[in-house]
Design a protein around this motif. Sequence first.
Motif, PDB file in Angstrom:
ATOM      1  N   PRO A   7       0.913  -1.254   0.105  1.00 34.78           N
ATOM      2  CA  PRO A   7      -0.109  -0.031  -0.057  1.00 34.78           C
ATOM      3  C   PRO A   7       0.810   1.166   0.065  1.00 34.78           C
ATOM      4  N   PRO A   8       0.157   2.467  -0.408  1.00 35.58           N
ATOM      5  CA  PRO A   8       1.217   3.645  -0.647  1.00 35.58           C
ATOM      6  C   PRO A   8       1.330   4.238   0.622  1.00 35.58           C
ATOM      7  N   GLN A   9       2.536   4.759   1.132  1.00 35.47           N
ATOM      8  CA  GLN A   9       3.128   5.280   2.310  1.00 35.47           C
ATOM      9  C   GLN A   9       2.335   6.551   2.359  1.00 35.47           C
ATOM     10  N   GLY A  10       1.595   7.278   3.429  1.00 36.20           N
ATOM     11  CA  GLY A  10       1.073   8.593   3.400  1.00 36.20           C
ATOM     12  C   GLY A  10       1.996   9.632   4.184  1.00 36.20           C
ATOM     13  N   PRO A  11       1.648  10.706   4.143  1.00 35.38           N
ATOM     14  CA  PRO A  11       2.659  11.549   4.667  1.00 35.38           C
ATOM     15  C   PRO A  11       3.188  11.275   5.773  1.00 35.38           C
ATOM     16  N   LYS A  12       4.677  11.522   6.260  1.00 37.08           N
ATOM     17  CA  LYS A  12       5.189  10.930   7.570  1.00 37.08           C
ATOM     18  C   LYS A  12       4.473  12.139   8.776  1.00 37.08           C
ATOM     19  N   GLU A  15      -0.390  11.646  12.436  1.00 36.88           N
ATOM     20  CA  GLU A  15      -0.310  10.885  13.529  1.00 36.88           C
ATOM     21  C   GLU A  15      -1.596   9.877  13.690  1.00 36.88           C
ATOM     22  N   ALA A  16      -1.243   8.590  13.963  1.00 31.16           N
ATOM     23  CA  ALA A  16      -2.229   7.657  14.257  1.00 31.16           C
ATOM     24  C   ALA A  16      -2.913   7.709  15.658  1.00 31.16           C
ATOM     25  N   ILE A  17      -4.252   7.564  15.517  1.00 27.85           N
ATOM     26  CA  ILE A  17      -4.906   7.674  16.861  1.00 27.85           C
ATOM     27  C   ILE A  17      -6.009   6.837  16.946  1.00 27.85           C
ATOM     28  N   ARG A  20     -11.826   5.028  18.564  1.00 29.88           N
ATOM     29  CA  ARG A  20     -12.675   5.011  19.961  1.00 29.88           C
ATOM     30  C   ARG A  20     -12.464   6.153  20.805  1.00 29.88           C
ATOM     31  N   ASP A  21     -11.278   6.276  20.964  1.00 36.40           N
ATOM     32  CA  ASP A  21     -10.786   7.218  21.957  1.00 36.40           C
ATOM     33  C   ASP A  21     -11.102   8.753  21.298  1.00 36.40           C
ATOM     34  N   ALA A  22     -11.105   8.879  20.123  1.00 32.16           N
ATOM     35  CA  ALA A  22     -11.333  10.019  19.456  1.00 32.16           C
ATOM     36  C   ALA A  22     -12.886  10.515  19.399  1.00 32.16           C
TER      37      ALA A  22
END
Length: 747
Positions: A7-12, A15-17, A20-22
Amino acid sequence: MSKHAPPPQGPKDIEAINLRDALEERYLAYALSTIMHRALPDVRDGLKPVHRRLLYAMRLLKLDPASGFKKCARVVGDVIGKYHPHGDQAVYDALVRLAQDFAVRYPLIEGQGNFGNIDGDFAAAYRYTEARLTDVAMALLEGIDDDTVDFRDTYNGEDREPIVLPGAFPNLLANGSSGIAVGMATSIPPHNAAELCDAALHLIKFPNATVDKLVKFVPGPDFPTGGIIVDDGPTMLEAYKTGRGAFRVRARWTQEDIGRGGWQIIVTEIPYQVQKGRLIERIAELITAKKLPLLADLRDESAEDIRIVFEPKSRTVDPQLLMEQLFRNTELEARIPLNMNVLSHGRVPKVMSLRDVLREWLDHRKDVLIRRSNFRLAEIARRLEILGGYLIAYLNLDEVIRIIRTEDEPKAVLMKRFTLTDTQAEAILNMRLRALRKLEEIEIRRENDALKKEEAGLKKLVKSEDAQWEHITGEIKETKEKYGKKTPLGKRRTDFAQAPEIDLDLEQAMIEKEPVTVVCSDKGWIRAMKGHLEDTSGLVYKEGDTAKFVVKGETTDSIMLFSSSGKFFTLDAAKLPGGRGHGEPVRLMADLEATDTIVALFVHKEGRKLLLAATDGSGFVVPEDECLANTRKGKQVMNVKMPVEAQVCRFIEDNADHIATIGENRKLLIFKRAEVPEMSRGKGVRLQKYKDGGLSDAVGFKLKEGLSWVDASGRNFNVSDLKEWIGERAQAGRLPPKGFPKANKFG
């Protein structure tokens, strides 16, 4: 075998969150925003943010009660432009509600134009209507410029708005509130302001007063649309203690005579928040569906006042029964919920009792008083400083003038020469020449003395809690007087009453009440003749049969029948066969045994008592209400076994103190009624003892009035000297007085 491309890599910098918490975090923020800034009122001023912003914006527009009206479009524009970033229709709807005297007990806005009506019609668009504040709104805003409440930045940071209003009126309970937040709701009905003031004054005097005591001052809600509350005291007390409950409110109605025995029901007040148009539409649908069999038609004759007319199906319908049916099936009776879920101190949502709400309002009034007093003290201090400078200038007028005329920097020289503050020196330099006259000096000295006196009083007030409560007591008394029960606005509109206990038997209610004469023959053929017949000698019976019972009653009556087997049967007078022919055998309506004979037939009346006796001389007293039978099988009340049969069933008055019995052996015995028990069922006790034969008749009477009987010719006899026959129960008795009927019956 080909491999899939990664899969293509996204911008570095992404931030992965956790989703559920969000969601939880954002939903919680939304919930808090809804609770704090939209749905729940503040306990201190009883307002939600939109209402508070409306009143504040109208005050800045100088829309006080003495000024002219301004277009509602102008008000709505200011509110959404400066303070409330929501839709214009939502703001206008809130404004309209505050002006509707049928929605708000004490309107905060006075409207001019079409602001809707109790029928449910909407208000005109805001470009057509105009508004200004009422005296009640001015009381809520009173002192807002005196640093009595905190302000915060508006949503765009360009203006400031109050967090809460000073609230010199018990608005939360007086006008009520309703709203649905996230996970919680509020619903507070309106109350009478004078009663709330009384409760608050009592709470000031007795800080530990309980809800039980406060409810004596605030017995229940007072709705702008009136009506009648039909809940009992303990139910309402529990609601005010817990902050949760409901109130049953009924429409106010009267019976109006329209002549010739006809009548109609007039409803003049309907329950709170019920739309009249929808109510009438719903009742009309029920009439069409034949779900209101007692009601023939309804009309809306309302003008400014409510007048709904209900026409009964028949003039014989009971009005109470008709209204009970309407209350049970329509919104003429409504349950108004109580859920005093409010923001405590503007921050914490909390369900409060009546006492808690009044306590927080009083504490807020105390904070407002202290802040207002401190603000005034600061103002006085600034003014006294300036007045002190003026007085120094008057004492040294020539020197002051010289310094101003000759010095390049007169301000600095004045401050050094006379030890003045910067404020004092600036005030002297800004004085007009006309202020130098002697009269002004006198006025300044007078003002200086008055301010010092006011300052001393305010300092005493700020230091003394008792003085503060005394001052608040005076303010509340003024509010009570202004909105007292003798004023048109303050007069209580909702009354209290007990709901009548009515058994809603529609089938019985539909029967027209007409006089009938029930005739029953010796062989048990029964019929109901129309009217009350005075002469029944011309009635025809079957061959070999004769008349036995003739009873006058109404078609709505219950006919009671007592058989020789000790059973009671209840017949419906309206269902008895008509007077044509010989009638029908009573055995078709009641399960009488073939060997049974009818001992008594009479119209049932509540509260009476019966004397029952059997051929063996046993008997007892039974309440007539206990003898009603619900089925055609009857109700076994007197227990007898063949060959013993039930022989006597007579009414016995409450004041009857003696009972007389006569046997087939022609022996008469009189004894005290107290010796005979009152039972609902059984065999009873021995009334008279016999060697031969059995009981012939028994009767209850009052000894002072003597014993009466009717002879074979229909003549009445009365004997008052009865000492010879008075004895105790279960004795044999003696021969009766001369002239006693040979049939051994009292008649």
